[in-house]
Design a protein around this motif. Structure first.
Motif, PDB file in Angstrom:
ATOM      1  N   GLY A  21       0.818  -1.218   0.000  1.00  0.00           N
ATOM      2  CA  GLY A  21       0.000   0.000   0.000  1.00  0.00           C
ATOM      3  C   GLY A  21       0.844   1.257   0.000  1.00  0.00           C
ATOM      4  O   GLY A  21       0.643   2.157   0.809  1.00  0.00           O
ATOM      5  N   GLY A  22       1.805   1.338  -0.924  1.00  0.00           N
ATOM      6  CA  GLY A  22       2.592   2.567  -1.097  1.00  0.00           C
ATOM      7  C   GLY A  22       1.955   3.414  -2.195  1.00  0.00           C
ATOM      8  O   GLY A  22       0.782   3.217  -2.563  1.00  0.00           O
ATOM      9  N   ALA A  23       2.739   4.349  -2.734  1.00  0.00           N
ATOM     10  CA  ALA A  23       2.216   5.268  -3.755  1.00  0.00           C
ATOM     11  C   ALA A  23       1.689   4.502  -4.970  1.00  0.00           C
ATOM     12  O   ALA A  23       0.582   4.770  -5.452  1.00  0.00           O
ATOM     13  N   ALA A  24       2.461   3.532  -5.462  1.00  0.00           N
ATOM     14  CA  ALA A  24       2.045   2.800  -6.656  1.00  0.00           C
ATOM     15  C   ALA A  24       0.855   1.894  -6.348  1.00  0.00           C
ATOM     16  O   ALA A  24      -0.109   1.831  -7.125  1.00  0.00           O
ATOM     17  N   THR A  45       2.799  -3.046   6.877  1.00  0.00           N
ATOM     18  CA  THR A  45       3.036  -2.201   8.054  1.00  0.00           C
ATOM     19  C   THR A  45       1.692  -1.802   8.680  1.00  0.00           C
ATOM     20  O   THR A  45       0.643  -2.262   8.249  1.00  0.00           O
ATOM     21  N   GLY A  56      10.235  13.939   0.601  1.00  0.00           N
ATOM     22  CA  GLY A  56      10.446  15.373   0.356  1.00  0.00           C
ATOM     23  C   GLY A  56      10.530  16.166   1.649  1.00  0.00           C
ATOM     24  O   GLY A  56       9.983  17.276   1.728  1.00  0.00           O
ATOM     25  N   ALA A 144      -0.622  -6.981   7.108  1.00  0.00           N
ATOM     26  CA  ALA A 144      -0.865  -8.166   6.278  1.00  0.00           C
ATOM     27  C   ALA A 144       0.327  -8.315   5.341  1.00  0.00           C
ATOM     28  O   ALA A 144       0.422  -7.604   4.340  1.00  0.00           O
ATOM     29  N   VAL A 146       2.393 -10.236   2.657  1.00  0.00           N
ATOM     30  CA  VAL A 146       2.284 -11.302   1.654  1.00  0.00           C
ATOM     31  C   VAL A 146       3.642 -11.996   1.548  1.00  0.00           C
ATOM     32  O   VAL A 146       4.653 -11.352   1.289  1.00  0.00           O
ATOM     33  N   ALA A 175       3.015  -4.437  -5.847  1.00  0.00           N
ATOM     34  CA  ALA A 175       3.485  -3.049  -5.683  1.00  0.00           C
ATOM     35  C   ALA A 175       4.268  -2.962  -4.374  1.00  0.00           C
ATOM     36  O   ALA A 175       4.032  -2.083  -3.549  1.00  0.00           O
ATOM     37  N   THR A 176       5.185  -3.898  -4.195  1.00  0.00           N
ATOM     38  CA  THR A 176       5.884  -4.025  -2.908  1.00  0.00           C
ATOM     39  C   THR A 176       7.127  -3.143  -2.806  1.00  0.00           C
ATOM     40  O   THR A 176       7.877  -3.258  -1.830  1.00  0.00           O
ATOM     41  N   MET A 184      10.684   1.084   6.549  1.00  0.00           N
ATOM     42  CA  MET A 184       9.357   1.473   6.068  1.00  0.00           C
ATOM     43  C   MET A 184       8.593   0.273   5.509  1.00  0.00           C
ATOM     44  O   MET A 184       7.573   0.425   4.849  1.00  0.00           O
ATOM     45  N   CYS A 398       4.043  -2.765 -10.626  1.00  0.00           N
ATOM     46  CA  CYS A 398       4.163  -1.310 -10.746  1.00  0.00           C
ATOM     47  C   CYS A 398       5.085  -0.736  -9.673  1.00  0.00           C
ATOM     48  O   CYS A 398       5.339  -1.384  -8.654  1.00  0.00           O
ATOM     49  N   GLU A 400       8.401   0.846  -7.739  1.00  0.00           N
ATOM     50  CA  GLU A 400       9.847   0.679  -7.561  1.00  0.00           C
ATOM     51  C   GLU A 400      10.347  -0.753  -7.760  1.00  0.00           C
ATOM     52  O   GLU A 400      11.547  -0.967  -7.913  1.00  0.00           O
ATOM     53  N   PHE A 411      10.336  12.744  -9.714  1.00  0.00           N
ATOM     54  CA  PHE A 411      10.301  11.769 -10.809  1.00  0.00           C
ATOM     55  C   PHE A 411       9.883  10.383 -10.314  1.00  0.00           C
ATOM     56  O   PHE A 411       9.243   9.631 -11.034  1.00  0.00           O
TER      57      PHE A 411
HETATM   58  C1  LIG Z   1      13.329   9.565   2.489  1.00  0.00           C
HETATM   59  C2  LIG Z   1      12.680   9.475   1.138  1.00  0.00           C
HETATM   60  C3  LIG Z   1      12.223  10.630   0.530  1.00  0.00           C
HETATM   61  C4  LIG Z   1      11.656  10.563  -0.751  1.00  0.00           C
HETATM   62  N1  LIG Z   1      11.170  11.715  -1.317  1.00  0.00           N
HETATM   63  C5  LIG Z   1      10.609  11.654  -2.554  1.00  0.00           C
HETATM   64  C6  LIG Z   1      10.026  12.824  -3.135  1.00  0.00           C
HETATM   65  O1  LIG Z   1       9.899  13.881  -2.510  1.00  0.00           O
HETATM   66  N2  LIG Z   1       9.557  12.726  -4.423  1.00  0.00           N
HETATM   67  C7  LIG Z   1       9.619  11.541  -5.144  1.00  0.00           C
HETATM   68  O2  LIG Z   1       9.178  11.511  -6.300  1.00  0.00           O
HETATM   69  N3  LIG Z   1      10.100  10.410  -4.573  1.00  0.00           N
HETATM   70  C8  LIG Z   1      10.577  10.439  -3.309  1.00  0.00           C
HETATM   71  N4  LIG Z   1      11.048   9.286  -2.734  1.00  0.00           N
HETATM   72  C9  LIG Z   1      10.936   8.022  -3.488  1.00  0.00           C
HETATM   73  C10 LIG Z   1       9.499   7.479  -3.374  1.00  0.00           C
HETATM   74  O3  LIG Z   1       9.123   7.457  -2.014  1.00  0.00           O
HETATM   75  C11 LIG Z   1       9.419   6.070  -3.971  1.00  0.00           C
HETATM   76  O4  LIG Z   1       9.868   6.119  -5.294  1.00  0.00           O
HETATM   77  C12 LIG Z   1       7.975   5.578  -3.954  1.00  0.00           C
HETATM   78  O5  LIG Z   1       7.471   5.583  -2.637  1.00  0.00           O
HETATM   79  C13 LIG Z   1       7.870   4.181  -4.533  1.00  0.00           C
HETATM   80  O6  LIG Z   1       6.530   3.781  -4.475  1.00  0.00           O
HETATM   81  P1  LIG Z   1       6.134   2.233  -4.420  1.00  0.00           P
HETATM   82  O7  LIG Z   1       4.677   2.229  -4.135  1.00  0.00           O
HETATM   83  O8  LIG Z   1       6.650   1.545  -5.598  1.00  0.00           O
HETATM   84  O9  LIG Z   1       6.932   1.650  -3.167  1.00  0.00           O
HETATM   85  P2  LIG Z   1       6.781   2.006  -1.617  1.00  0.00           P
HETATM   86  O10 LIG Z   1       6.306   3.394  -1.419  1.00  0.00           O
HETATM   87  O11 LIG Z   1       8.051   1.612  -1.011  1.00  0.00           O
HETATM   88  O12 LIG Z   1       5.589   1.058  -1.134  1.00  0.00           O
HETATM   89  C14 LIG Z   1       5.709  -0.333  -1.068  1.00  0.00           C
HETATM   90  C15 LIG Z   1       4.766  -0.799   0.029  1.00  0.00           C
HETATM   91  O13 LIG Z   1       4.687  -2.208  -0.003  1.00  0.00           O
HETATM   92  C16 LIG Z   1       4.693  -2.711   1.319  1.00  0.00           C
HETATM   93  N5  LIG Z   1       5.187  -4.078   1.252  1.00  0.00           N
HETATM   94  C17 LIG Z   1       6.424  -4.490   0.922  1.00  0.00           C
HETATM   95  N6  LIG Z   1       6.487  -5.831   0.933  1.00  0.00           N
HETATM   96  C18 LIG Z   1       5.260  -6.258   1.271  1.00  0.00           C
HETATM   97  C19 LIG Z   1       4.706  -7.548   1.441  1.00  0.00           C
HETATM   98  N7  LIG Z   1       5.426  -8.636   1.255  1.00  0.00           N
HETATM   99  N8  LIG Z   1       3.399  -7.646   1.798  1.00  0.00           N
HETATM  100  C20 LIG Z   1       2.651  -6.542   1.991  1.00  0.00           C
HETATM  101  N9  LIG Z   1       3.127  -5.293   1.846  1.00  0.00           N
HETATM  102  C21 LIG Z   1       4.425  -5.160   1.477  1.00  0.00           C
HETATM  103  C22 LIG Z   1       5.601  -1.750   2.067  1.00  0.00           C
HETATM  104  O14 LIG Z   1       5.351  -1.782   3.448  1.00  0.00           O
HETATM  105  C23 LIG Z   1       5.252  -0.427   1.420  1.00  0.00           C
HETATM  106  O15 LIG Z   1       4.210   0.230   2.100  1.00  0.00           O
HETATM  107  C24 LIG Z   1      11.570   9.316  -1.446  1.00  0.00           C
HETATM  108  C25 LIG Z   1      12.021   8.154  -0.815  1.00  0.00           C
HETATM  109  C26 LIG Z   1      12.550   8.218   0.470  1.00  0.00           C
HETATM  110  C27 LIG Z   1      13.008   6.933   1.136  1.00  0.00           C
END
Ligand SMILES: Cc1cc2nc3c(=O)[nH]c(=O)nc-3n(C[C@H](O)[C@H](O)[C@H](O)COP(=O)(O)OP(=O)(O)OC[C@H]3O[C@@H](n4cnc5c(N)ncnc54)[C@H](O)[C@@H]3O)c2cc1C
Length: 432
Positions: A21-24, A45, A56, A144, A146, A175-176, A184, A398, A400, A411
């Motif tokens: 449940g992150g941004a993607a 989490t 940011g 939860a 996975v 989207a992990t 985090m 999707c 990271e 970006f």
């Molecule tokens: C300190 C910091 C500052 C940043 N600032 C910026 C910014 O200002 N602008 C910008 O564009 N980018 C920024 N970024 C980068 C941005 O946060 C990431 O690129 C973005 O969050 C990626 O999104 P995502 O959903 O792919 O992954 P994440 O946001 O990492 O979300 C993944 C989620 O999946 C969950 N997860 C992982 N494994 C499992 C599992 N097995 N089962 C269930 N859940 C799971 C995690 O707990 C997490 O919540 C920053 C990153 C950091 C660390």
């Protein structure tokens, strides 16, 4: 958790499970729900969007103001695949979605070409995103984790959770995230799961992470920041041949830390160092031009200044912070000299330290401080129109976890929104 029934059996709307449940993941959930799917987000989490909250500097730089895909993103996958994904949703349309559909008022930071929420609150970004999802009926289940995915005979997928329970859905969005900031919730479990099911993973490495190294003259400059540094990174082979070609972070901020260097100029180039260190390939050379001024400009200043000026005072007069001016003069052995006293070789050495300072490094701060992860699932293993895995039908990827990251400046969230949308929309449709 109660098992969910597949739509093919229950004749209900298609069900989609989003792992992470992150941004993607939240963006995927929103778009899957918009298509009428029953959507569940499984987040390991205690709360969704934790990384959004810390991003940011807790202001969350949600988007850049302009994008040049080739310049702003790093991938070892095909550039044309990357371009195809970006062609699916323009920056303008993505911004409109954040404003109109998510309800986030945005403000610009013109000097850095970034968009932030007008409230400067990353919590607002996270809360509005979660609110938009729950308004569409998305169920968000926290704590939860996975741990495994397995395909079901009818075509759906089963998620096995860390507490021993299972749940099922017609399609899955993975989207992990990556491995950066493991506290985090991101530790590469997603890579292990899809890797175990047949995906190849491009070797991962920390990116946008501070470097460790010795400050000029061995002095302690921690806390000192500069705002117009040109940092140049040349591959070892090119540097050995005296070639200028390489990557450049231009006119951006640089920070001396307690253990080395950080700031956007360093973070943006750090992947060249981390990748080489992880893979044991020759290390690139980093050179700093502290004020971004050319050698010719400095030469003219040296000629024009009164011969009685002390060398450190000339450097300070033209904008070099005092502590750095003193360190550079000490290193060049000219701390107590007047300009008129400098020999030609000393001037040349000083000019080099001002405009091509070789930044010494001996390591990096790793995933603990990396904003993103380089490497991951190669784009050749997803359909770039839908983000569906080419290896695992009805599994979409999707954010990271994919082999793409962007430089500092919004970006990386653009990548998360963009790929989350494609994955969510098409995960909902893939059942039909
Ligand atoms: C300190 C910091 C500052 C940043 N600032 C910026 C910014 O200002 N602008 C910008 O564009 N980018 C920024 N970024 C980068 C941005 O946060 C990431 O690129 C973005 O969050 C990626 O999104 P995502 O959903 O792919 O992954 P994440 O946001 O990492 O979300 C993944 C989620 O999946 C969950 N997860 C992982 N494994 C499992 C599992 N097995 N089962 C269930 N859940 C799971 C995690 O707990 C997490 O919540 C920053 C990153 C950091 C660390």
């Amino acid at each position: 958790m109660r098992p969910r029934f597949l739509s093919s059996v229950s004749k209900a709307a298609p069900s989609v499970i989003i792992t992470g449940g992150g941004a993607a993941g939240l963006t995927a959930a929103y778009f899957a729900a918009l298509q009428g799917s029953q959507v569940t987000v499984l987040e390991r989490t205690r709360e969704p969007g934790k990384k959004v909250l810390i991003s940011g500097g807790a202001r969350c730089n949600v988007l850049p103001m302009e994008v040049d895909v080739q310049r702003d993103f790093v991938t070892e996958s095909s550039p044309s695949a990357l371009r195809a994904i970006f062609a699916s949703w323009s920056l303008e349309d993505c911004k409109r979605w954040l404003e109109d559909d998510i309800g986030l008022a945005l403000a610009t930071e013109e000097e850095n070409m970034k968009y932030f929420p007008a409230s400067n609150s990353s919590r607002e970004v996270r809360d509005r995103l979660v609110g938009a999802c729950t308004n569409l009926g998305v169920r968000i289940q926290c704590k939860a984790s996975v741990e495994a995915l397995s395909s079901l005979p009818g075509g759906g997928w089963r998620c096995s959770l860390g507490d021993g329970s299972h749940c099922e859905a017609d399609s899955i969005v993975v989207a992990t995230g990556g491995l950066s900031f493991p506290k985090m919730g991101t530790d590469g479990t997603g890579h292990r799961i899809v890797g175990g099911l047949g995906h190849s993973i491009k070797p991962v490495y920390p990116a946008l992470t501070p470097l460790k190294g010795r400050h000029p003259a061995g002095s302690q400059l921690a806390g000192l920041s500069l705002y117009g540094v040109d940092l140049h990174c040349a591959a070892a082979a090119a540097a050995a041949k005296g070639k200028k070609k390489g990557q450049q972070a231009q006119r951006s901020a640089f920070l001396f830390t307690h253990r080395g260097y950080s700031g956007p100029s360093v973070l943006d180039l750090s992947h060249s160092v981390t990748m080489a260190l992880e893979r044991g390939t020759p290390l690139p050379r980093l050179k700093a031009n502290w004020l971004g001024d050319s050698r010719a400009e400095w030469e003219a200043r040296m000629v024009a200044c009164p011969g009685s000026s002390s060398v450190p005072s000339l450097l300070r007069k033209h904008g070099l912070p005092q502590r750095l001016a003193e360190a550079i003069c000490a290193e060049a052995g000219v701390s107590d000299r007047r300009m008129a006293e400098l020999r030609k070789t000393e001037r040349v050495a000083l000019l080099e330290k001002l405009t091509e300072y070789p930044l010494e490094y001996d390591g990096h701060e790793g995933y603990a401080k990396a904003e993103v992860t380089g490497g991951g699932v190669p784009l050749s293993e997803v359909d770039c129109r839908t983000m569906e895995s080419r290896v695992l039908p009805r599994v979409h990827l999707c954010g990271e976890i994919l082999d793409v990251f962007g430089r500092i400046g919004g970006f990386n969230f653009y990548w998360a929104w963009l790929t989350g949308r494609l994955a969510g929309m098409h995960a909902a449709q893939s059942v039909e």
